[in-house]
Design a protein around this motif. Structure first.
Motif, short mmCIF file in Angstrom:
data_model
loop_
_atom_site.label_atom_id
_atom_site.label_comp_id
_atom_site.label_asym_id
_atom_site.label_seq_id
_atom_site.Cartn_x
_atom_site.Cartn_y
_atom_site.Cartn_z
N LYS A 89 1.22 -1.48 0.27
CA LYS A 89 -0.35 -0.17 -0.37
C LYS A 89 1.09 1.42 0.06
O LYS A 89 0.51 2.42 -0.78
N GLN A 90 2.11 1.36 0.44
CA GLN A 90 3.01 2.58 1.24
C GLN A 90 3.35 2.10 -0.64
O GLN A 90 3.57 3.57 -0.55
N GLN A 91 3.74 1.70 -0.90
CA GLN A 91 4.43 1.50 -2.61
C GLN A 91 3.38 1.98 -3.52
O GLN A 91 4.00 2.92 -4.19
N ARG A 92 2.71 1.69 -3.49
CA ARG A 92 1.61 2.21 -4.26
C ARG A 92 1.70 4.20 -3.98
O ARG A 92 1.06 4.99 -5.08
N LYS A 93 0.90 4.36 -2.69
CA LYS A 93 1.32 5.94 -2.87
C LYS A 93 2.50 6.42 -3.44
O LYS A 93 1.97 7.18 -3.76
N GLN A 94 3.56 5.85 -2.89
CA GLN A 94 4.78 6.49 -3.56
C GLN A 94 4.89 6.57 -5.11
O GLN A 94 5.51 7.89 -5.22
N LYS A 95 4.39 5.48 -5.76
CA LYS A 95 4.13 5.56 -6.97
C LYS A 95 3.36 6.57 -7.78
O LYS A 95 3.27 7.39 -8.33
N GLN A 96 2.45 6.79 -6.99
CA GLN A 96 0.88 7.61 -6.77
C GLN A 96 2.11 9.31 -7.44
O GLN A 96 1.50 9.64 -7.66
N ARG A 97 1.81 9.36 -5.71
CA ARG A 97 2.87 10.65 -5.78
C ARG A 97 3.80 11.24 -6.95
O ARG A 97 4.35 12.36 -7.00
N VAL A 98 4.89 10.40 -6.77
CA VAL A 98 6.05 9.95 -8.16
C VAL A 98 5.39 10.73 -9.92
O VAL A 98 6.48 11.57 -9.80
N THR A 99 4.66 9.98 -9.94
CA THR A 99 3.55 10.06 -11.45
C THR A 99 3.05 11.46 -11.01
O THR A 99 3.47 12.47 -12.19
N THR A 100 2.06 11.76 -9.78
CA THR A 100 1.20 12.76 -9.96
C THR A 100 2.82 14.50 -10.13
O THR A 100 2.75 15.36 -10.42
N LYS A 101 3.92 14.09 -9.35
CA LYS A 101 5.31 15.55 -9.18
C LYS A 101 5.58 15.51 -11.03
O LYS A 101 6.30 16.14 -11.60
N SER A 102 5.66 14.13 -11.70
CA SER A 102 6.57 13.98 -12.53
C SER A 102 5.43 14.59 -13.83
O SER A 102 5.94 14.73 -14.64
N LYS A 103 4.51 14.25 -13.22
CA LYS A 103 3.47 15.13 -14.72
C LYS A 103 3.43 16.68 -14.61
O LYS A 103 2.90 17.12 -15.65
N THR A 104 3.39 17.29 -13.15
CA THR A 104 3.34 18.02 -13.53
C THR A 104 4.55 18.94 -13.56
O THR A 104 4.91 20.78 -13.97
N SER A 105 6.00 18.65 -13.17
CA SER A 105 7.60 18.92 -13.02
C SER A 105 7.86 18.44 -14.47
O SER A 105 8.94 19.09 -14.80
#
Length: 128
Positions: A89-105
């Motif tokens: 669950k933690q890994q999924r949350k981290q991946k979601q954070r990374v993908t949202t950050k990478s999309k915006t940056s």
């Protein structure tokens, strides 16, 4: 060296083939009925043997494993997530954070610019 069958087996096969040919020629419906009834009887016998004998026969290790699983289910409640599930669950949350950050940056790079590699080997040789 291959063993030959006794003569009586050849005679038996010949009579069986003769009976099959005559039944095919003169009484096709009884042949089909006999074949279907034979298949049905074999299926019923196999089903009974499987249901009463083979289904209940299991290796001793599987019985012990199933007993241990039942004991662990009684001992530990299943509504709490396991360590592995929490980590997933933690890994999924981290991946979601990374993908949202990478999309915006992400910035679109200029396609007309390119990197030119210089002669790096000569520089290394000079320093050695």
């Amino acid at each position: 060296m291959r063993r030959r069958l006794p003569i009586w087996t050849y005679i038996l096969f010949a009579f069986a083939a003769l009976g099959l040919v005559t039944t095919l020629l003169f009484d096709m419906t009884s042949l089909i009925r006999n074949i279907l009834s034979s298949i049905l009887m074999i299926a019923v016998i196999y089903g009974l043997v499987y249901f009463f004998v083979l289904r209940h026969r299991q290796p001793n290790d599987i019985k012990k494993y199933r007993k241990a699983v039942k004991q662990s289910k009684k001992k530990y409640p299943h509504n709490q997530p396991t360590h592995y599930q929490r980590a997933q669950k933690q890994q999924r949350k981290q991946k979601q954070r990374v993908t949202t950050k990478s999309k915006t940056s992400k910035h679109k790079r200029a396609s007309h610019l390119r990197v030119i590699d210089g002669k790096k080997d000569t520089h290394k040789k000079m320093t050695l």
